[in-house]
Design an enzyme around this catalytic site. Structure first.
Site, PDB file in Angstrom:
ATOM      1  N   TYR A 154     -34.204  13.540 -34.612  1.00 45.79           N
ATOM      2  CA  TYR A 154     -33.055  13.078 -34.425  1.00 45.79           C
ATOM      3  C   TYR A 154     -32.810  13.322 -33.058  1.00 45.79           C
ATOM      4  O   TYR A 154     -32.262  12.831 -32.068  1.00 45.79           O
ATOM      5  CB  TYR A 154     -31.869  13.473 -35.263  1.00 45.79           C
ATOM      6  CG  TYR A 154     -30.350  13.346 -35.010  1.00 45.79           C
ATOM      7  CD1 TYR A 154     -29.964  12.198 -35.420  1.00 45.79           C
ATOM      8  CD2 TYR A 154     -29.626  14.249 -34.365  1.00 45.79           C
ATOM      9  CE1 TYR A 154     -28.440  11.868 -35.331  1.00 45.79           C
ATOM     10  CE2 TYR A 154     -28.459  13.965 -34.363  1.00 45.79           C
ATOM     11  CZ  TYR A 154     -27.745  12.772 -34.601  1.00 45.79           C
ATOM     12  OH  TYR A 154     -26.518  12.551 -34.360  1.00 45.79           O
ATOM     13  N   LYS A 158     -31.794  11.372 -29.813  1.00 46.57           N
ATOM     14  CA  LYS A 158     -30.689  11.517 -28.684  1.00 46.57           C
ATOM     15  C   LYS A 158     -30.935  11.677 -27.648  1.00 46.57           C
ATOM     16  O   LYS A 158     -30.144  11.344 -26.422  1.00 46.57           O
ATOM     17  CB  LYS A 158     -29.705  12.462 -29.581  1.00 46.57           C
ATOM     18  CG  LYS A 158     -29.205  11.998 -31.070  1.00 46.57           C
ATOM     19  CD  LYS A 158     -28.482  10.694 -30.862  1.00 46.57           C
ATOM     20  CE  LYS A 158     -27.875  10.241 -32.219  1.00 46.57           C
ATOM     21  NZ  LYS A 158     -27.113   8.908 -31.912  1.00 46.57           N
TER      22      LYS A 158
HETATM   23  P1  NAI Z   1     -22.202   7.697 -40.100  1.00 43.76           P
HETATM   24  O1  NAI Z   1     -23.321   8.074 -40.965  1.00 43.76           O
HETATM   25  O2  NAI Z   1     -20.968   7.822 -40.792  1.00 43.76           O
HETATM   26  O3  NAI Z   1     -22.174   6.162 -39.470  1.00 43.76           O
HETATM   27  C1  NAI Z   1     -23.279   5.634 -38.973  1.00 43.76           C
HETATM   28  C2  NAI Z   1     -23.320   4.122 -39.094  1.00 43.76           C
HETATM   29  O4  NAI Z   1     -24.214   3.511 -38.690  1.00 43.76           O
HETATM   30  C3  NAI Z   1     -23.067   3.748 -40.663  1.00 43.76           C
HETATM   31  O5  NAI Z   1     -21.863   2.711 -40.661  1.00 43.76           O
HETATM   32  C4  NAI Z   1     -24.352   2.925 -40.931  1.00 43.76           C
HETATM   33  O6  NAI Z   1     -24.117   2.056 -41.891  1.00 43.76           O
HETATM   34  C5  NAI Z   1     -24.892   2.545 -39.456  1.00 43.76           C
HETATM   35  N1  NAI Z   1     -26.138   2.207 -39.381  1.00 43.76           N
HETATM   36  C6  NAI Z   1     -27.140   2.876 -39.787  1.00 43.76           C
HETATM   37  N2  NAI Z   1     -28.304   2.490 -39.619  1.00 43.76           N
HETATM   38  C7  NAI Z   1     -28.137   1.207 -39.188  1.00 43.76           C
HETATM   39  C8  NAI Z   1     -28.854   0.052 -38.643  1.00 43.76           C
HETATM   40  N3  NAI Z   1     -30.238   0.080 -38.815  1.00 43.76           N
HETATM   41  N4  NAI Z   1     -28.251  -1.082 -38.299  1.00 43.76           N
HETATM   42  C9  NAI Z   1     -26.974  -0.966 -38.041  1.00 43.76           C
HETATM   43  N5  NAI Z   1     -26.065  -0.214 -38.568  1.00 43.76           N
HETATM   44  C10 NAI Z   1     -26.605   1.067 -39.171  1.00 43.76           C
HETATM   45  O7  NAI Z   1     -22.478   8.287 -38.803  1.00 43.76           O
HETATM   46  P2  NAI Z   1     -21.228   9.125 -37.465  1.00 43.76           P
HETATM   47  O8  NAI Z   1     -21.071  10.357 -37.985  1.00 43.76           O
HETATM   48  O9  NAI Z   1     -20.049   8.015 -37.674  1.00 43.76           O
HETATM   49  O10 NAI Z   1     -22.089   8.979 -36.323  1.00 43.76           O
HETATM   50  C11 NAI Z   1     -22.181   7.852 -35.513  1.00 43.76           C
HETATM   51  C12 NAI Z   1     -23.000   8.071 -34.312  1.00 43.76           C
HETATM   52  O11 NAI Z   1     -22.617   9.202 -33.612  1.00 43.76           O
HETATM   53  C13 NAI Z   1     -24.559   8.087 -34.799  1.00 43.76           C
HETATM   54  O12 NAI Z   1     -25.220   7.464 -33.493  1.00 43.76           O
HETATM   55  C14 NAI Z   1     -24.676   9.698 -34.758  1.00 43.76           C
HETATM   56  O13 NAI Z   1     -25.949  10.216 -34.421  1.00 43.76           O
HETATM   57  C15 NAI Z   1     -23.711  10.076 -33.653  1.00 43.76           C
HETATM   58  N6  NAI Z   1     -23.165  11.446 -33.810  1.00 43.76           N
HETATM   59  C16 NAI Z   1     -22.367  11.965 -34.896  1.00 43.76           C
HETATM   60  C17 NAI Z   1     -22.025  13.195 -34.843  1.00 43.76           C
HETATM   61  C18 NAI Z   1     -21.145  13.895 -35.947  1.00 43.76           C
HETATM   62  O14 NAI Z   1     -20.831  15.138 -36.089  1.00 43.76           O
HETATM   63  N7  NAI Z   1     -20.939  12.973 -36.976  1.00 43.76           N
HETATM   64  C19 NAI Z   1     -22.338  14.327 -33.815  1.00 43.76           C
HETATM   65  C20 NAI Z   1     -23.146  13.623 -32.650  1.00 43.76           C
HETATM   66  C21 NAI Z   1     -23.428  12.177 -32.563  1.00 43.76           C
END
Ligand code: NAI
Length: 246
Positions: A154, A158
């Site tokens: 990851y 990133k």
């Molecule tokens: P989440 O797991 O709630 O949402 C991620 C979304 O991406 C989901 O809707 C999922 O279905 C979609 N997804 C996954 N694989 C996919 C694919 N192959 N094609 C299309 N869609 C796909 O995650 P969250 O927390 O909303 O995170 C969103 C972004 O922010 C991610 O890139 C995560 O790495 C990043 N992030 C999140 C943090 C956190 O604390 N929640 C911190 C830093 C970064």
């Protein structure tokens, strides 16, 4: 701030992507809610937007698939005649200590989080160059900056997104296209809900503000970066992390 703009947000069925989709729509953008498996949740996001008299549609596409991402962007360009904003938000985790991490788990995270962002960017860039305008926003992570035990795949993805952001920003700068990254700290979503209480407590000790961030903290910055107001900002990494990394 985003009236008449067409925006694609990957992984927008929940969490940060969903909040960005809702906020962009409220600012006047037509939003394409990309999802992979969560059709019902994506349709709910679209319905919420339409019920607020705004425009959105859901589009299924695994962003790790090169050909499918090309087809998604072609479909949007054909239908809406333009793409103004791309938010590379979709991301997954497959955590394990380095010695226990499988090749498959390493590859899957890189393919989704990093290669997915590369190919979505590549497929929209041609259209944005034609328009001589565009905004690309990559959702990276504080973990891509400071690393995290148990997340080599990851963090590598990133950190890679930051290199991708800066390279694309340099290549596209003369075409009226800006490319920036947001590096969230720990934000309250399903991704962080999955962490154990012990890990959450440990994380809190590292955050000067002693609390997790909210999806709104990220969505508001994404709106700003997508707006005319941010026209002279490119190649930057905006940290939103409660002071976790400075
Ligand atoms: P989440 O797991 O709630 O949402 C991620 C979304 O991406 C989901 O809707 C999922 O279905 C979609 N997804 C996954 N694989 C996919 C694919 N192959 N094609 C299309 N869609 C796909 O995650 P969250 O927390 O909303 O995170 C969103 C972004 O922010 C991610 O890139 C995560 O790495 C990043 N992030 C999140 C943090 C956190 O604390 N929640 C911190 C830093 C970064």
């Amino acid at each position: 701030m985003l009236k008449e703009k067409v925006a694609v947000i990957t992984g927008a069925s929940r969490g940060i992507g969903k909040e960005i989709a809702l906020t962009f729509a409220r600012e006047g953008a037509t939003v394409i809610v990309n999802y992979n498996g969560s059709k019902g949740a994506a349709e709910e996001v679209v319905n919420t937007i339409i019920n607020e008299d705004r425009k959105a549609e859901a589009y299924q596409c695994d962003i790790a698939d090169f050909q499918k991402t090309a087809e998604m962007m072609d479909y949007i360009i054909k239908k809406y005649k333009r793409i103004d904003i791309l938010v590379n938000n979709a991301g997954i985790t497959k955590d394990n200590l380095l010695l226990k991490m499988s090749e498959e788990d390493f590859d899957r995270v890189i393919d989704t989080n990093l290669k997915g962002a590369f190919q979505c960017t590549k497929h929209v860039a041609k259209q944005m160059i034609k328009q001589r305008s565009g905004r690309i926003i990559n959702i990276s992570s504080v973990c891509g900056i400071i690393g995290n035990a148990g997340q080599a795949n990851y963090c590598a993805a990133k950190a890679g997104m930051i290199g991708l952001t800066k390279s694309a920003a340099r290549e596209l700068a003369t075409r009226g296209i800006t490319v920036n990254a947001i590096a969230p700290g720990f934000i309250e979503t399903d991704m962080t809900d999955a962490l154990s209480d012990t890990i959450k407590d440990e994380i809190l000790t590292q955050i000067p503000m002693k609390r997790l961030g909210s999806v709104k903290d990220i969505a508001q910055m994404a709106v700003f970066l997508a707006s005319e107001k941010a026209g002279y900002i490119t190649g930057q990494v905006i940290n939103i992390n409660g002071g976790m990394a400075m």
